[in-house]
Design an enzyme around this catalytic site. Structure first.
Site, PDB file in Angstrom:
ATOM      1  N   GLU A 106     157.625 -64.935 140.581  1.00  4.15           N
ATOM      2  CA  GLU A 106     157.758 -64.837 142.048  1.00  4.15           C
ATOM      3  C   GLU A 106     158.046 -66.223 142.605  1.00  4.15           C
ATOM      4  OE1 GLU A 106     154.540 -62.951 144.222  1.00  4.15           O
ATOM      5  OE2 GLU A 106     154.339 -61.364 142.727  1.00  4.15           O
ATOM      6  N   GLU A 129     148.283 -61.830 139.157  1.00  2.00           N
ATOM      7  CA  GLU A 129     147.475 -62.811 139.884  1.00  2.00           C
ATOM      8  C   GLU A 129     145.976 -62.518 139.902  1.00  2.00           C
ATOM      9  OE1 GLU A 129     149.057 -63.719 143.753  1.00  2.00           O
ATOM     10  OE2 GLU A 129     150.738 -64.823 142.890  1.00  2.00           O
ATOM     11  N   ASP A 142     148.819 -57.169 148.429  1.00  2.00           N
ATOM     12  CA  ASP A 142     149.682 -57.354 149.594  1.00  2.00           C
ATOM     13  C   ASP A 142     150.749 -56.260 149.699  1.00  2.00           C
ATOM     14  OD1 ASP A 142     150.861 -58.728 151.782  1.00  2.00           O
ATOM     15  OD2 ASP A 142     152.249 -59.747 150.425  1.00  2.00           O
ATOM     16  N   TYR A 170     154.780 -70.626 145.193  1.00  2.00           N
ATOM     17  CA  TYR A 170     155.185 -70.603 146.607  1.00  2.00           C
ATOM     18  C   TYR A 170     155.204 -71.995 147.235  1.00  2.00           C
ATOM     19  CZ  TYR A 170     155.346 -65.580 146.388  1.00  2.00           C
ATOM     20  OH  TYR A 170     155.700 -64.302 146.062  1.00  2.00           O
TER      21      TYR A 170
HETATM   22  C1  BDP Z   1     151.841 -63.024 145.605  1.00  3.63           C
HETATM   23  C2  BDP Z   1     151.644 -61.583 145.201  1.00  3.63           C
HETATM   24  C3  BDP Z   1     152.550 -60.609 145.952  1.00  3.63           C
HETATM   25  C4  BDP Z   1     152.609 -60.989 147.404  1.00  3.63           C
HETATM   26  C5  BDP Z   1     153.195 -62.387 147.516  1.00  3.63           C
HETATM   27  C6  BDP Z   1     153.348 -62.855 148.968  1.00  3.63           C
HETATM   28  O1  BDP Z   1     151.808 -61.414 143.813  1.00  3.63           O
HETATM   29  O2  BDP Z   1     152.079 -59.299 145.786  1.00  3.63           O
HETATM   30  O3  BDP Z   1     153.321 -60.063 148.177  1.00  3.63           O
HETATM   31  O4  BDP Z   1     152.356 -63.285 146.864  1.00  3.63           O
HETATM   32  O5  BDP Z   1     152.437 -63.475 149.475  1.00  3.63           O
HETATM   33  O6  BDP Z   1     150.605 -63.611 145.679  1.00  3.63           O
HETATM   34  O7  BDP Z   1     154.367 -62.555 149.566  1.00  3.63           O
END
Ligand code: BDP
Length: 593
Positions: free
Chosen positions: A506, A415, A162, A470
């Site tokens: 993240e 990932e 991404d 997330y």
């Molecule tokens: C994660 C990835 C990252 C993406 C992020 C996203 O590690 O590179 O930019 O999600 O979706 O899966 O913002």
């Protein structure tokens, strides 16, 4: 691999500036031997920079294939008798280099340096033409992987990560000298016991002449000698040591000298931070003390110059990290410029150093392969050939960054698929190699949300748990109460299954700066801030969580897609580094101490 330095025995000059430039969509350059004459066309391109956004030309921005750079350089006459080296700090993703008519180097991998001894090719006092062809194509056996699709409109690059596939000469290019007999590598490892520090050192010498002796002297930050030894390897002991520690990048200097027939033949000076790193149960220890990571996954990403390194932005970004109270960052998703690691060493910032192995997960991208989901690991996709490139990427990362005190943890992938037997088989030798190369640092990889603790087979190979989560964004979108419950359950499951430190590498939400709402609305600044606060409440309830890295420090460019609004907007700063509301939320939490 040692960076070029300047002293009485070594000279260096950068070849940064404007180079002649030509994209080569049809691949004519190789056949026509473009290195033999000035490149066709009149385009000039700045080095260092990504070439994609410098000119407002879609043919360059979306170019797929080879692009040529060329410059002329006069090698100083005073360099006669010295060993002359041509070095590229990065050429993304692979490159071939010629000096005049002779090929001198070829390299795979866009984020680690390579060099060529060009002593026999250049002529001191005369001009030489340097030509480089860089290739931005990602293939199943490159790191990161990808594939090129042929369409009626031409080649299109597809990939599973991404961020925009920026390419070019992203970092400085150097011409430098060493004496013929020279220090070719230095490796240090440091220890602490009470007020005593130790520095194990190992010096490699090349072009060796008989009777060369190695002497090493360690000096403190005032230049005062604190220890010395002779011989190519050994241990230095420092009493009343001043350790390197997070927030205080105290550095010693190790002067490595070669002596030949009673006089100095070479000197290499290396910054050394004396500190220890260890994992103890669910604690991550730096100098024996529990460390809690606060900070970000970042990107080398800026308007116009893309991934080109620039000291102004680096110093500004570090100042913002300081302002917000971050003590660490991850080099997501590739090794960053060495300037950044040097600066992190001096600032006392803690670094998780990552390879460019991102997007090894085809489970996420079935749709773009004409609806047919392909297996991640197979002869036709991520294969043994990919693993060979990946191994080399790990070797080059460790070779470059092994001596940086700021680097406390290797991340060998982001990932990847990690819930299958194939993934475990793929990763076993990679972990083994990272540990063999550097027994002094923990090794991990970053797990993705679709592979929870009960299914992930790769985390058991790692020293720490690193997870990207997330909840509240990709799942439970807009429902922070449900997201809070899911997050807590997920973290508790990791904690009870693994008994290892957990770093949430993240978490975040896309946020368009300037969008506001009094009720929780995804994409608004308030939602990002509330989501971060919710994660923090949960982190504070789960003891094994020792790290919180928000995704992302700043908005960044991606390929076009319906999930992206002119790029990824999960930054707490905009791409031009203006704070969103979430930045103040973080500052309040992280600057408390
Ligand atoms: C994660 C990835 C990252 C993406 C992020 C996203 O590690 O590179 O930019 O999600 O979706 O899966 O913002």
């Amino acid at each position: 691999m040692l960076r070029p330095i300047l002293n009485t025995w070594r000279d260096r000059r950068t070849l940064n500036g404007l180079w002649r430039f030509a994209t080569d969509p049809g691949g004519a350059g190789r056949n026509q031997k473009w290195w033999r004459a000035p490149l066709p066309g009149r385009v000039e391109m700045p080095v260092p920079a990504s070439y994609n956004d410098v000119l407002p030309d879609p043919a360059i921005r979306d170019h797929v294939g080879e692009a040529w750079y060329q410059t002329d350089v006069v090698v100083p006459a005073s360099w006669a008798g010295e060993r002359v080296v041509l070095r590229f700090d990065a050429a993304t993703h692979r490159a071939v280099v010629w000096v005049d008519d002779e090929q001198v180097a070829a390299h795979e991998g866009g984020y680690t340096p390579f060099e060529a001894d060009v002593t026999g090719v250049v002529r001191p006092g005369r001009a030489s033409r340097i030509t480089v062809v860089v290739d931005n194509r990602l293939a199943w056996d490159s790191i990161p992987p990808g594939y090129v699709e042929q369409t009626p409109e031409g080649s299109r690059q597809r990939y599973y990560h991404d961020f925009f596939n920026y390419a070019g000469l992203h970092r400085p290019v150097w011409l430098y000298t060493t004496p013929v007999t020279h220090v070719s590598d230095v490796t240090v490892g440091t220890g602490l016991a009470g007020t005593t520090g130790t520095v194990d050192y190992d010096v490699a010498i090349a072009g060796i002449a008989d009777g060369v002796e190695t002497h090493v002297v360690l000096r403190d930050a005032t230049g005062t000698e604190v220890a010395r030894a002779a011989g190519p390897s050994g241990t230095l002991t420092v009493s009343e040591v001043h350790p390197w520690r997070p927030g205080e990048g105290y550095l010693y200097t190790l002067d490595v000298e070669l002596w030949n027939g009673g006089s100095r033949a070479d000197r290499y000076s290396l910054n050394v931070g004396i500190r220890t790193v260890a994992v103890d149960g669910t604690r991550f220890l730096i100098n024996g003390e529990p460390f809690h990571f606060t900070g970000f996954g970042m990107h080398e990403d800026h308007a116009v110059r893309g991934k080109g390194h620039d000291d102004v932005s680096m110093v500004h970004d570090f100042a913002l990290l300081d302002w917000i109270g971050a003590n660490s960052f991850r080099t997501s998703h590739y090794p960053y410029a060495e300037e950044i690691l040097d600066y992190a060493d001096r600032k006392g910032l803690v670094v998780i150093d990552e390879t460019a192995a991102v997007g090894l997960n085809l489970g996420l991208g079935g749709g773009i392969l004409q609806g047919a989901k392909r297996p991640t690991f197979s002869e036709e996709t991520i294969s043994d050939a990919t693993r060979r490139t990946h191994l080399q990427a790990i070797r080059e990362l460790v070779a470059r960054d092994k001596n940086h005190p700021s680097v406390v943890l290797w991340s060998i992938a982001n990932e990847p698929e990690s819930h299958t037997e194939e993934s475990k088989k793929y990763f076993e030798p990679l972990f083994a190699e990272a540990r063999r190369l550097d027994p002094g640092r923990p090794v991990g990889f970053v797990n993705m949300m679709l592979s929870p603790s009960g299914e992930c087979l790769v985390t058991e190979l790692a020293d720490v748990v690193m997870i990207n989560r997330y909840f509240g964004w990709y799942t439970q979108t807009g429902d922070l109460a449900a997201a809070e419950r899911e997050l807590e359950a997920d973290l508790r499951a990791w904690a009870s299954r693994h008994r290892k430190p957990i770093l949430v590498t993240e978490y975040g939400a896309d946020t368009v700066a300037g969008l506001h709402s009094v009720v929780p609305q995804p994409w608004t600044e308030e939602y990002q801030a509330e989501l971060l606060e919710m994660y923090h409440r949960v982190f504070d309830r789960v003891e094994a969580v020792v790290g919180e890295h928000v995704w992302n420090f700043a908005d960044f460019a991606t390929s076009a897609g319906v999930f992206r609004v002119e790029g990824n907007k999960k930054g707490v700063f905009t791409r031009d580094r203006k704070p969103k509301a979430g930045a103040f939320t973080l500052r309040r939490r992280w600057s408390r101490a």
